[in-house]
Write an enzyme that holds these catalytic residues in place. Sequence first.
Site, PDB file in Angstrom:
ATOM      1  N   GLY A   4       0.840  -1.193   0.000  1.00 48.92           N
ATOM      2  CA  GLY A   4       0.000   0.000   0.000  1.00 48.92           C
ATOM      3  C   GLY A   4       0.872   1.239   0.000  1.00 48.92           C
ATOM      4  N   CYS A  50       5.600   0.043   7.468  1.00 50.35           N
ATOM      5  CA  CYS A  50       5.321   1.198   6.617  1.00 50.35           C
ATOM      6  C   CYS A  50       6.590   1.573   5.855  1.00 50.35           C
ATOM      7  CB  CYS A  50       4.865   2.365   7.496  1.00 50.35           C
ATOM      8  SG  CYS A  50       4.494   3.861   6.589  1.00 50.35           S
ATOM      9  N   LEU A  51       6.461   1.820   4.552  1.00 52.37           N
ATOM     10  CA  LEU A  51       7.644   2.176   3.756  1.00 52.37           C
ATOM     11  C   LEU A  51       8.284   3.471   4.248  1.00 52.37           C
ATOM     12  CD1 LEU A  51       6.330   1.354   0.154  1.00 52.37           C
ATOM     13  CD2 LEU A  51       7.907  -0.009   1.556  1.00 52.37           C
ATOM     14  N   HIS A  62      -4.790   1.758   6.833  1.00 55.78           N
ATOM     15  CA  HIS A  62      -3.435   2.294   7.061  1.00 55.78           C
ATOM     16  C   HIS A  62      -3.173   3.456   6.089  1.00 55.78           C
ATOM     17  CE1 HIS A  62       1.072   1.605   7.811  1.00 55.78           C
ATOM     18  NE2 HIS A  62       1.058   2.402   6.751  1.00 55.78           N
ATOM     19  N   GLU A  63      -3.579   3.276   4.819  1.00 51.71           N
ATOM     20  CA  GLU A  63      -3.307   4.312   3.812  1.00 51.71           C
ATOM     21  C   GLU A  63      -4.204   5.541   4.002  1.00 51.71           C
ATOM     22  OE1 GLU A  63      -0.606   3.831   2.490  1.00 51.71           O
ATOM     23  OE2 GLU A  63      -0.507   1.680   2.872  1.00 51.71           O
ATOM     24  N   GLN A  81       3.268   9.933   0.998  1.00 46.25           N
ATOM     25  CA  GLN A  81       4.548   9.214   1.030  1.00 46.25           C
ATOM     26  C   GLN A  81       5.416   9.484  -0.192  1.00 46.25           C
ATOM     27  OE1 GLN A  81       2.448   5.317   2.104  1.00 46.25           O
ATOM     28  NE2 GLN A  81       4.401   5.118   3.171  1.00 46.25           N
ATOM     29  N   HIS A 120      -2.670   7.731   6.461  1.00 47.05           N
ATOM     30  CA  HIS A 120      -1.620   8.580   5.875  1.00 47.05           C
ATOM     31  C   HIS A 120      -2.215   9.867   5.293  1.00 47.05           C
ATOM     32  CE1 HIS A 120       2.173   6.468   6.161  1.00 47.05           C
ATOM     33  NE2 HIS A 120       1.699   5.374   5.619  1.00 47.05           N
TER      34      HIS A 120
END
Length: 188
Positions: A46, A95-96, A137-138, A51, A141
């Site tokens: 995701g 998370c990236l 989660h996204e 990000q 963000h």
Amino acid sequence: MAILPIYTYAHGVLRKKARPFKGVNDAVARLGHDMMETMHRANGIGLAANQVGVTKRIITVDLTGSEGFDDFSPLIMLNPEVTDEEGSWAIEEGCLSLPELRDEVERPERLRVTYRDLNFDPKVMEVEGMLGRVILHEIDHLNGVLFIDHLNLIKRRLLRGRLNKIKSGDVPVEYEIAPVPASSVTTA
Ligand code: NI
């Protein structure tokens, strides 16, 4: 398509609330496809626009290869919104933008999600399990929220050392990271 650098905990853009789309154009489609490619390159499932340094409400999700998602079609979702939720479950997230950090987070189990596709057509999805988890989660963000914000104070304290390393640009990852802003590097 292009690979975009990924912004980390060191960048204030992760704390910004992203703005909704009122329509789509070629640039929006390009952003969606670039995000998808960037996410794939980083082995992510995701990605949210914050990000890649963009404060617009767009996320990409691809669970292809994950257990139970053999037929999964990758999703580019504009203006995603949870309109109904039910249940609760805990599972480990990463998370990236927070390399090397993982922890268990509790979130709703079943959701109804509305969004627009790249034609700006309205869509509704009933999701559960990992797909719902990634979407939540996204969406976090897009609201400037990180998974670590869901952890209790003691757990967050334990992560402080790693977070400071990320802030100083110490992120040993295989994917491209946006340069750390000078204001974020602390000398101690
Ligand atoms: Ni994330």
